[in-house]
Design a protein around this motif. Structure first.
Motif, PDB file in Angstrom:
ATOM      1  N   GLU A  53       0.831  -1.198   0.000  1.00 28.35           N
ATOM      2  CA  GLU A  53       0.000   0.000   0.000  1.00 28.35           C
ATOM      3  C   GLU A  53       0.871   1.256   0.000  1.00 28.35           C
ATOM      4  OE1 GLU A  53      -3.874   0.671   2.337  1.00 28.35           O
ATOM      5  OE2 GLU A  53      -2.304   1.705   3.506  1.00 28.35           O
ATOM      6  N   ARG A  54       1.934   1.255   0.809  1.00 34.49           N
ATOM      7  CA  ARG A  54       2.851   2.413   0.830  1.00 34.49           C
ATOM      8  C   ARG A  54       3.431   2.654  -0.556  1.00 34.49           C
ATOM      9  NH1 ARG A  54       5.103  -0.104   5.356  1.00 34.49           N
ATOM     10  NH2 ARG A  54       7.150  -0.193   4.372  1.00 34.49           N
ATOM     11  N   ALA A  55       3.808   1.586  -1.248  1.00 33.51           N
ATOM     12  CA  ALA A  55       4.371   1.711  -2.598  1.00 33.51           C
ATOM     13  C   ALA A  55       3.326   2.258  -3.574  1.00 33.51           C
ATOM     14  CB  ALA A  55       4.904   0.367  -3.080  1.00 33.51           C
ATOM     15  N   ALA A  56       2.092   1.781  -3.471  1.00 38.79           N
ATOM     16  CA  ALA A  56       1.034   2.238  -4.366  1.00 38.79           C
ATOM     17  C   ALA A  56       0.706   3.715  -4.133  1.00 38.79           C
ATOM     18  CB  ALA A  56      -0.211   1.377  -4.195  1.00 38.79           C
ATOM     19  N   VAL A  57       0.637   4.119  -2.866  1.00 42.69           N
ATOM     20  CA  VAL A  57       0.363   5.521  -2.552  1.00 42.69           C
ATOM     21  C   VAL A  57       1.537   6.392  -3.007  1.00 42.69           C
ATOM     22  CG1 VAL A  57       0.024   7.186  -0.662  1.00 42.69           C
ATOM     23  CG2 VAL A  57      -1.279   5.037  -0.701  1.00 42.69           C
ATOM     24  N   SER A  58       2.756   5.938  -2.789  1.00 43.73           N
ATOM     25  CA  SER A  58       3.931   6.687  -3.253  1.00 43.73           C
ATOM     26  C   SER A  58       3.926   6.841  -4.769  1.00 43.73           C
ATOM     27  CB  SER A  58       5.217   5.974  -2.828  1.00 43.73           C
ATOM     28  OG  SER A  58       5.339   5.962  -1.433  1.00 43.73           O
ATOM     29  N   ALA A  59       3.451   5.816  -5.458  1.00 42.28           N
ATOM     30  CA  ALA A  59       3.480   5.815  -6.926  1.00 42.28           C
ATOM     31  C   ALA A  59       2.528   6.838  -7.547  1.00 42.28           C
ATOM     32  CB  ALA A  59       3.160   4.419  -7.449  1.00 42.28           C
ATOM     33  N   ILE A  60       1.508   7.288  -6.817  1.00 35.33           N
ATOM     34  CA  ILE A  60       0.591   8.268  -7.411  1.00 35.33           C
ATOM     35  C   ILE A  60       1.081   9.706  -7.251  1.00 35.33           C
ATOM     36  CG2 ILE A  60      -1.420   6.766  -7.209  1.00 35.33           C
ATOM     37  CD1 ILE A  60      -2.361   8.533  -4.835  1.00 35.33           C
ATOM     38  N   ARG A  61       2.122   9.909  -6.467  1.00 34.03           N
ATOM     39  CA  ARG A  61       2.612  11.281  -6.247  1.00 34.03           C
ATOM     40  C   ARG A  61       3.003  11.998  -7.539  1.00 34.03           C
ATOM     41  NH1 ARG A  61       6.505  10.390  -1.005  1.00 34.03           N
ATOM     42  NH2 ARG A  61       7.480   8.980  -2.491  1.00 34.03           N
ATOM     43  N   PRO A  62       3.780  11.377  -8.435  1.00 30.54           N
ATOM     44  CA  PRO A  62       4.132  12.106  -9.663  1.00 30.54           C
ATOM     45  C   PRO A  62       2.912  12.456 -10.517  1.00 30.54           C
ATOM     46  CG  PRO A  62       5.549  10.185  -9.381  1.00 30.54           C
ATOM     47  CD  PRO A  62       4.467  10.090  -8.351  1.00 30.54           C
ATOM     48  N   ARG A  63       1.955  11.554 -10.553  1.00 32.44           N
ATOM     49  CA  ARG A  63       0.754  11.826 -11.354  1.00 32.44           C
ATOM     50  C   ARG A  63      -0.049  12.969 -10.753  1.00 32.44           C
ATOM     51  NH1 ARG A  63      -3.641   7.377 -13.534  1.00 32.44           N
ATOM     52  NH2 ARG A  63      -4.430   8.690 -15.218  1.00 32.44           N
ATOM     53  N   LEU A  64      -0.128  13.031  -9.430  1.00 29.35           N
ATOM     54  CA  LEU A  64      -0.810  14.148  -8.784  1.00 29.35           C
ATOM     55  C   LEU A  64      -0.055  15.455  -8.994  1.00 29.35           C
ATOM     56  CD1 LEU A  64      -1.920  12.512  -5.423  1.00 29.35           C
ATOM     57  CD2 LEU A  64      -3.444  13.410  -7.200  1.00 29.35           C
ATOM     58  N   ARG A  65       1.275  15.403  -8.908  1.00 31.77           N
ATOM     59  CA  ARG A  65       2.070  16.632  -9.070  1.00 31.77           C
ATOM     60  C   ARG A  65       1.818  17.295 -10.413  1.00 31.77           C
ATOM     61  NH1 ARG A  65       6.089  19.807  -7.389  1.00 31.77           N
ATOM     62  NH2 ARG A  65       6.760  18.686  -5.563  1.00 31.77           N
ATOM     63  N   GLU A  66       1.563  16.500 -11.439  1.00 33.00           N
ATOM     64  CA  GLU A  66       1.302  17.041 -12.777  1.00 33.00           C
ATOM     65  C   GLU A  66       0.202  18.103 -12.759  1.00 33.00           C
ATOM     66  OE1 GLU A  66       0.109  13.594 -14.957  1.00 33.00           O
ATOM     67  OE2 GLU A  66       2.158  12.913 -15.302  1.00 33.00           O
ATOM     68  N   LEU A  67      -0.774  17.928 -11.894  1.00 30.61           N
ATOM     69  CA  LEU A  67      -1.903  18.860 -11.840  1.00 30.61           C
ATOM     70  C   LEU A  67      -1.468  20.300 -11.613  1.00 30.61           C
ATOM     71  CD1 LEU A  67      -4.562  16.966  -9.738  1.00 30.61           C
ATOM     72  CD2 LEU A  67      -4.866  17.907 -12.024  1.00 30.61           C
ATOM     73  N   TRP A  68      -0.425  20.486 -10.828  1.00 30.42           N
ATOM     74  CA  TRP A  68      -0.023  21.839 -10.436  1.00 30.42           C
ATOM     75  C   TRP A  68       0.672  22.596 -11.565  1.00 30.42           C
ATOM     76  CZ3 TRP A  68      -1.666  18.622  -6.794  1.00 30.42           C
ATOM     77  CH2 TRP A  68      -2.336  19.173  -5.715  1.00 30.42           C
ATOM     78  N   SER A  69       0.889  21.961 -12.696  1.00 32.41           N
ATOM     79  CA  SER A  69       1.513  22.671 -13.815  1.00 32.41           C
ATOM     80  C   SER A  69       0.646  22.622 -15.069  1.00 32.41           C
ATOM     81  CB  SER A  69       2.894  22.061 -14.113  1.00 32.41           C
ATOM     82  OG  SER A  69       2.756  20.697 -14.470  1.00 32.41           O
ATOM     83  N   MET A  70      -0.591  22.202 -14.926  1.00 31.53           N
ATOM     84  CA  MET A  70      -1.467  22.042 -16.084  1.00 31.53           C
ATOM     85  C   MET A  70      -2.394  23.229 -16.275  1.00 31.53           C
ATOM     86  SD  MET A  70      -2.794  18.156 -15.852  1.00 31.53           S
ATOM     87  CE  MET A  70      -1.685  16.789 -16.102  1.00 31.53           C
ATOM     88  N   GLY A  71      -2.682  23.468 -17.543  1.00 29.69           N
ATOM     89  CA  GLY A  71      -3.752  24.382 -17.895  1.00 29.69           C
ATOM     90  C   GLY A  71      -5.068  23.635 -17.852  1.00 29.69           C
ATOM     91  N   GLU A  72      -6.130  24.341 -18.135  1.00 28.72           N
ATOM     92  CA  GLU A  72      -7.459  23.766 -17.999  1.00 28.72           C
ATOM     93  C   GLU A  72      -7.684  22.546 -18.897  1.00 28.72           C
ATOM     94  OE1 GLU A  72     -11.409  25.563 -19.467  1.00 28.72           O
ATOM     95  OE2 GLU A  72     -11.204  26.203 -17.364  1.00 28.72           O
ATOM     96  N   ASP A  74      -5.562  20.429 -20.275  1.00 28.43           N
ATOM     97  CA  ASP A  74      -4.786  19.271 -19.808  1.00 28.43           C
ATOM     98  C   ASP A  74      -5.346  18.723 -18.491  1.00 28.43           C
ATOM     99  OD1 ASP A  74      -3.089  19.325 -21.979  1.00 28.43           O
ATOM    100  OD2 ASP A  74      -1.609  20.595 -20.978  1.00 28.43           O
ATOM    101  N   ALA A  75      -5.803  19.603 -17.612  1.00 25.48           N
ATOM    102  CA  ALA A  75      -6.370  19.156 -16.339  1.00 25.48           C
ATOM    103  C   ALA A  75      -7.660  18.371 -16.577  1.00 25.48           C
ATOM    104  CB  ALA A  75      -6.617  20.344 -15.408  1.00 25.48           C
ATOM    105  N   VAL A  76      -8.466  18.800 -17.519  1.00 25.16           N
ATOM    106  CA  VAL A  76      -9.689  18.076 -17.855  1.00 25.16           C
ATOM    107  C   VAL A  76      -9.335  16.683 -18.369  1.00 25.16           C
ATOM    108  CG1 VAL A  76     -11.634  17.974 -19.474  1.00 25.16           C
ATOM    109  CG2 VAL A  76     -11.120  20.106 -18.250  1.00 25.16           C
ATOM    110  N   THR A  77      -8.348  16.612 -19.241  1.00 28.76           N
ATOM    111  CA  THR A  77      -7.905  15.308 -19.757  1.00 28.76           C
ATOM    112  C   THR A  77      -7.397  14.441 -18.619  1.00 28.76           C
ATOM    113  OG1 THR A  77      -7.363  16.265 -21.903  1.00 28.76           O
ATOM    114  CG2 THR A  77      -6.310  14.171 -21.362  1.00 28.76           C
ATOM    115  N   TRP A  78      -6.600  15.021 -17.717  1.00 26.09           N
ATOM    116  CA  TRP A  78      -6.062  14.295 -16.566  1.00 26.09           C
ATOM    117  C   TRP A  78      -7.201  13.715 -15.724  1.00 26.09           C
ATOM    118  CZ3 TRP A  78      -6.398  14.303 -11.307  1.00 26.09           C
ATOM    119  CH2 TRP A  78      -5.376  13.684 -10.587  1.00 26.09           C
ATOM    120  N   VAL A  79      -8.179  14.561 -15.391  1.00 27.40           N
ATOM    121  CA  VAL A  79      -9.307  14.115 -14.580  1.00 27.40           C
ATOM    122  C   VAL A  79     -10.045  12.977 -15.272  1.00 27.40           C
ATOM    123  CG1 VAL A  79     -11.623  14.788 -13.770  1.00 27.40           C
ATOM    124  CG2 VAL A  79      -9.664  16.273 -13.312  1.00 27.40           C
TER     125      VAL A  79
END
Length: 179
Positions: A53-72, A74-79
């Motif tokens: 579980e720790r590994a799985a939660v750690s693995a989503i961090r880069p994907r979440l970080r992407e949100l903070w540099s996206m325009g609308e 790209d964010a819609v596509t991400w969601v």
């Protein structure tokens, strides 16, 4: 309150999770610190606290970080990609003292899945409100932490790692030395 309570908590927990990636030592690496970190966000549903579980939660961090540099767009596509990948099916639920709110994963879904889907659902509200600019990066020159600006006047510039205090002290000292 700018957004619904569950939206704000989901955004703040996503930012906090992203920011753990740069901490030394990584609070998700050891069972005890991971447990303390997860418990502060009061997740419902099963949590195993094991290495997988720790590994799985750690693995989503880069994907979440992407949100903070996206325009609308790209964010819609991400969601949409996250919701499709996780087979999200929004449902109204009420539990543990929380009034009606949305869950988009089964209660027994893995924590990493629940975490990233909750973030995606929160970003839906952010995009619909035209407030994507509230997902920011710390203004301190030596910090890459992300933050969610929930202030009424959009004035939050620094993360919660003490960067604002350091900037204020440095500015004060600079004024004192020039005066």
């Amino acid at each position: 309150m700018l957004f619904a309570h569950d939206t704000e908590v989901a955004l703040q927990s996503a930012a906090a999770l992203v920011n753990t990636a740069d901490e030394d030592p990584d609070p998700l690496a050891e069972a005890a610190s991971y447990q303390a970190f997860v418990q502060q966000w009061e997740w419902s549903g099963p949590i195993t606290y094991d290495a997988a579980e720790r590994a799985a939660v750690s693995a989503i961090r880069p994907r979440l970080r992407e949100l903070w540099s996206m325009g609308e767009v790209d964010a819609v596509t991400w969601v949409n990609d996250v919701l499709a990948d996780e087979r999200a099916l929004p449902q109204l639920v009420r539990h543990d003292g929380w009034d009606w709110h949305l869950h988009a994963t089964p209660a027994d879904a893995p924590l990493a899945s629940r975490w990233i889907v909750e973030a995606a659902m929160a970003v839906v509200d952010v995009i619909r409100a035209g407030e994507l600019s509230r997902l920011n990066t710390c203004a301190a020159e030596d910090c890459d932490n992300v933050l969610v600006d929930l202030s009424k006047n959009r004035s939050r510039r620094y993360c919660e790692a003490g960067c604002g205090n350091r900037a204020n002290v440095a500015a004060y000292r600079a004024r004192q030395s020039n005066g």
